[in-house]
Design an enzyme around this catalytic site. Structure first.
Site, PDB file in Angstrom:
ATOM      1  N   HIS A   1     156.184  27.961  45.616  1.00 31.69           N
ATOM      2  CA  HIS A   1     155.955  28.207  44.375  1.00 31.69           C
ATOM      3  C   HIS A   1     156.308  29.765  43.933  1.00 31.69           C
ATOM      4  CE1 HIS A   1     152.611  30.751  46.259  1.00 31.69           C
ATOM      5  NE2 HIS A   1     152.257  29.686  47.039  1.00 31.69           N
TER       6      HIS A   1
ATOM      7  N   HIS B   1     150.177  32.029  42.655  1.00 31.06           N
ATOM      8  CA  HIS B   1     151.011  30.983  41.983  1.00 31.06           C
ATOM      9  C   HIS B   1     151.466  31.711  40.481  1.00 31.06           C
ATOM     10  CE1 HIS B   1     149.077  27.460  44.503  1.00 31.06           C
ATOM     11  NE2 HIS B   1     149.523  28.448  45.307  1.00 31.06           N
TER      12      HIS B   1
ATOM     13  N   HIS C   1     151.922  18.290  49.962  1.00 33.26           N
ATOM     14  CA  HIS C   1     152.118  19.585  48.905  1.00 33.26           C
ATOM     15  C   HIS C   1     153.657  19.882  48.778  1.00 33.26           C
ATOM     16  CE1 HIS C   1     152.669  22.596  51.998  1.00 33.26           C
ATOM     17  NE2 HIS C   1     151.951  21.900  52.722  1.00 33.26           N
TER      18      HIS C   1
ATOM     19  N   GLU D   1     154.907  29.625  56.346  1.00 39.28           N
ATOM     20  CA  GLU D   1     155.258  30.130  54.786  1.00 39.28           C
ATOM     21  C   GLU D   1     155.657  31.555  55.080  1.00 39.28           C
ATOM     22  OE1 GLU D   1     152.766  30.572  50.727  1.00 39.28           O
ATOM     23  OE2 GLU D   1     151.776  30.522  52.628  1.00 39.28           O
TER      24      GLU D   1
ATOM     25  N   GLU E   1     157.207  27.141  52.072  1.00 43.53           N
ATOM     26  CA  GLU E   1     156.033  26.758  53.233  1.00 43.53           C
ATOM     27  C   GLU E   1     155.702  25.342  53.479  1.00 43.53           C
ATOM     28  OE1 GLU E   1     152.063  26.997  51.269  1.00 43.53           O
ATOM     29  OE2 GLU E   1     153.120  27.795  49.240  1.00 43.53           O
TER      30      GLU E   1
ATOM     31  N   ARG F   1     151.391  24.915  59.320  1.00 45.96           N
ATOM     32  CA  ARG F   1     152.376  25.170  57.988  1.00 45.96           C
ATOM     33  C   ARG F   1     152.984  26.617  58.356  1.00 45.96           C
ATOM     34  NH1 ARG F   1     148.469  24.743  54.874  1.00 45.96           N
ATOM     35  NH2 ARG F   1     147.593  26.575  54.560  1.00 45.96           N
TER      36      ARG F   1
ATOM     37  N   HIS G   1     143.087  23.985  51.802  1.00 49.70           N
ATOM     38  CA  HIS G   1     142.299  25.113  51.175  1.00 49.70           C
ATOM     39  C   HIS G   1     141.336  25.183  51.864  1.00 49.70           C
ATOM     40  CE1 HIS G   1     144.801  24.944  47.059  1.00 49.70           C
ATOM     41  NE2 HIS G   1     145.505  25.376  48.095  1.00 49.70           N
TER      42      HIS G   1
ATOM     43  N   ASP H   1     146.594  31.567  56.646  1.00 45.31           N
ATOM     44  CA  ASP H   1     147.185  31.489  55.380  1.00 45.31           C
ATOM     45  C   ASP H   1     146.449  32.824  54.713  1.00 45.31           C
ATOM     46  OD1 ASP H   1     148.359  31.472  52.904  1.00 45.31           O
ATOM     47  OD2 ASP H   1     148.352  29.158  52.810  1.00 45.31           O
TER      48      ASP H   1
ATOM     49  N   ASP I   1     122.639  39.128  37.044  1.00 54.50           N
ATOM     50  CA  ASP I   1     123.166  40.310  36.183  1.00 54.50           C
ATOM     51  C   ASP I   1     124.411  41.235  37.005  1.00 54.50           C
ATOM     52  OD1 ASP I   1     121.480  41.758  37.785  1.00 54.50           O
ATOM     53  OD2 ASP I   1     120.502  42.873  36.485  1.00 54.50           O
TER      54      ASP I   1
ATOM     55  N   ASP J   1     151.901  36.446  50.254  1.00 54.57           N
ATOM     56  CA  ASP J   1     151.450  34.980  50.682  1.00 54.57           C
ATOM     57  C   ASP J   1     152.143  34.513  51.922  1.00 54.57           C
ATOM     58  OD1 ASP J   1     150.151  32.592  50.558  1.00 54.57           O
ATOM     59  OD2 ASP J   1     151.153  31.881  48.746  1.00 54.57           O
TER      60      ASP J   1
ATOM     61  N   TYR K   1     150.423  17.761  58.738  1.00 50.57           N
ATOM     62  CA  TYR K   1     148.978  17.724  58.772  1.00 50.57           C
ATOM     63  C   TYR K   1     148.763  16.089  59.333  1.00 50.57           C
ATOM     64  CZ  TYR K   1     149.960  21.667  55.752  1.00 50.57           C
ATOM     65  OH  TYR K   1     150.347  22.742  55.056  1.00 50.57           O
TER      66      TYR K   1
END
Length: 436
Positions: A349, A356, A345, A410, A380, A408, A238, A255, A34, A266, A384
């Site tokens: 974005h 996003h 990828h 970005e 970005e 990466r 991710h 990130d 709850d 971001d 990899y």
């Protein structure tokens, strides 16, 4: 801000003619048993109202002689407010949020038809709340049954997205001020994380320092689950476990961005845990950095959105061929997407109220979105070399020295009338700046 919200409503109402637009607040979400998660308002609802409570509905009725903006909200209830926090209430919904009329949410079914019956269509996004979807559809069907007797009423339901999201895609100066603040806070957090990181620390320790700065500087918290990925973890796009102990001679990919008054930043940076790149790490890092620089250079008003991605792909593909990781003719490699085992990828974005953010990228197959001043996007690119990566057909085996490197970089980039502005430029990314 109320002037800003009112202006947004006026623009939307000017676009829907004799229609009525209906927006539903976000539902509460249960964390366990709850106990609920902290409430986060639906972005479309917040964009038009600034109202930050659950169980609310906004109705925009431009043709109504008196009630163009109506809010249905939870009424004041002292006993419930003691447990779950203060409510705005019906009267304050008019006084504070500028509603022409406000009602208790329990009266929605009774009051809504009076705003729909003289409209020519309903603008509503059929979302994940199936019960509320059914409510709107039932009202529409009831009005359609009586349409022959009146000759008025909504003859169609149209999604609000195409109209509203094109508005949200172009940021106002008020929005950009909030986004710059979100960017500045995240810049400070990333810069501290670079100094703090050292071998033998755990990824979650770095995460804690970053998110501490977010809250300390007034942000609502992380804009999304922070990614703090060392070694091979950086090859998981991710990755959010953030529980590994970092080692010397590894890279750390962070990130992380924050939300400030609902607007987001971001940022991604990759740097050596122990302070110095290995030869292979440096080689791939400089390739990704060059791809990012050339991609950002394409953020210009009038350029097609997809040019940013296409530029990054070409630079990365050329670099991988030069390193012997790919082989073949560049255009053919790109056409056949042979680079995808290493870069899977897109290059960015839209960014705004959502990380996003809303807004189309393509108007049909051969008609990309054209960049316009006021749009904010991320840039970005990455590489990899996943430990179990299988090269594309007819491509060479991957040398062991490249394996388990993930990179990466970005930044958040604003399209300006004359070019672009990198909102997150305060985080260093040149090799001599990130080494120590």
């Amino acid at each position: 801000m109320q002037t800003e919200y009112r202006q947004r409503r006026e623009v939307l109402m000017s676009k829907i003619g004799h229609g009525v637009a209906i927006f539903r607040s976000a539902p509460m979400a249960v964390m366990h048993n709850d106990v609920e998660y902290n409430f986060r308002q639906d972005s479309d609802f917040f964009y038009l109202t600034g109202f930050n409570e659950a169980q609310a509905v906004a109705v925009l009725s431009p043709h109504h002689p008196e009630h163009r903006f109506v809010l249905f909200v939870q009424p004041k209830d002292r006993e419930k407010e003691i447990w779950s926090g203060y409510r705005c209430g019906v009267e304050a919904a008019k006084e504070i949020y500028g509603a022409d009329e406000a009602y208790p949410i329990a009266e929605l079914d009774e009051k809504l038809p009076q705003y729909l019956e003289k409209s020519d269509r309903i603008y509503y996004h059929l979302g994940r709340d199936r019960t509320f979807n059914e409510k709107i559809l039932n009202h529409w069907q009831t009005l359609m049954r009586t349409y022959p007797k009146r000759g008025t009423g909504p003859i169609a339901i149209e999604d609000t997205g195409p109209i509203l999201h094109s508005m949200r895609l172009i940021k106002t100066e008020v929005e950009l001020e909030l986004m710059r603040k979100a960017a500045d806070i995240a810049v400070e957090a990333h810069n501290y994380a670079m100094k703090f990181t050292a071998p033998e620390l755990y990824e979650y320790e770095v995460q804690a320092e970053i998110e501490h700065i977010f809250r300390k500087r007034g942000a609502m918290g992380p804009a999304y689950p922070s990614i703090v990925a060392s070694g091979a973890n950086a090859c998981v796009l991710h990755y959010v476990e953030n529980n590994r102990q970092m080692q010397d001679n590894e890279l750390l990919l962070i990130d992380a961005g924050c939300a400030y008054n609902y607007y987001n930043s971001d940022i991604t940076r990759t740097f050596p845990v122990g302070g110095k790149f290995t030869v292979e790490q440096k080689t791939l890092y400089e390739l990704v950095l060059e791809a990012q620089k050339q991609a950002i250079a394409q953020v210009q008003p009038g350029n097609p959105y997809n040019l940013v991605h296409d530029t990054a792909v070409r630079v990365l593909t050329e670099g991988l061929v030069e390193l012997g990781i790919l082989k073949g003719e560049i255009d053919k490699l790109i056409e056949e997407e042979k680079y995808k085992p290493f870069y899977m990828h897109r290059t960015g974005h839209w960014l705004g109220l959502d990380v996003h953010d809303v807004g189309v990228y393509q108007h049909g197959e051969d008609n990309p979105q054209i960049l316009q001043p006021g749009q904010v996007l991320t840039v970005e690119p990455g590489l990899y070399i996943v430990p179990d990566t299988k090269p594309a057909e007819d491509q060479p085996e991957i040398e062991e020295r490249w394996v388990a490197i993930g990179i990466r970089i970005e930044d958040d980039v604003l399209v300006t009338p004359t070019g672009h502005e990198i909102l997150t430029a305060g985080v260093p990314k040149e090799v001599d700046q990130v080494e120590r």
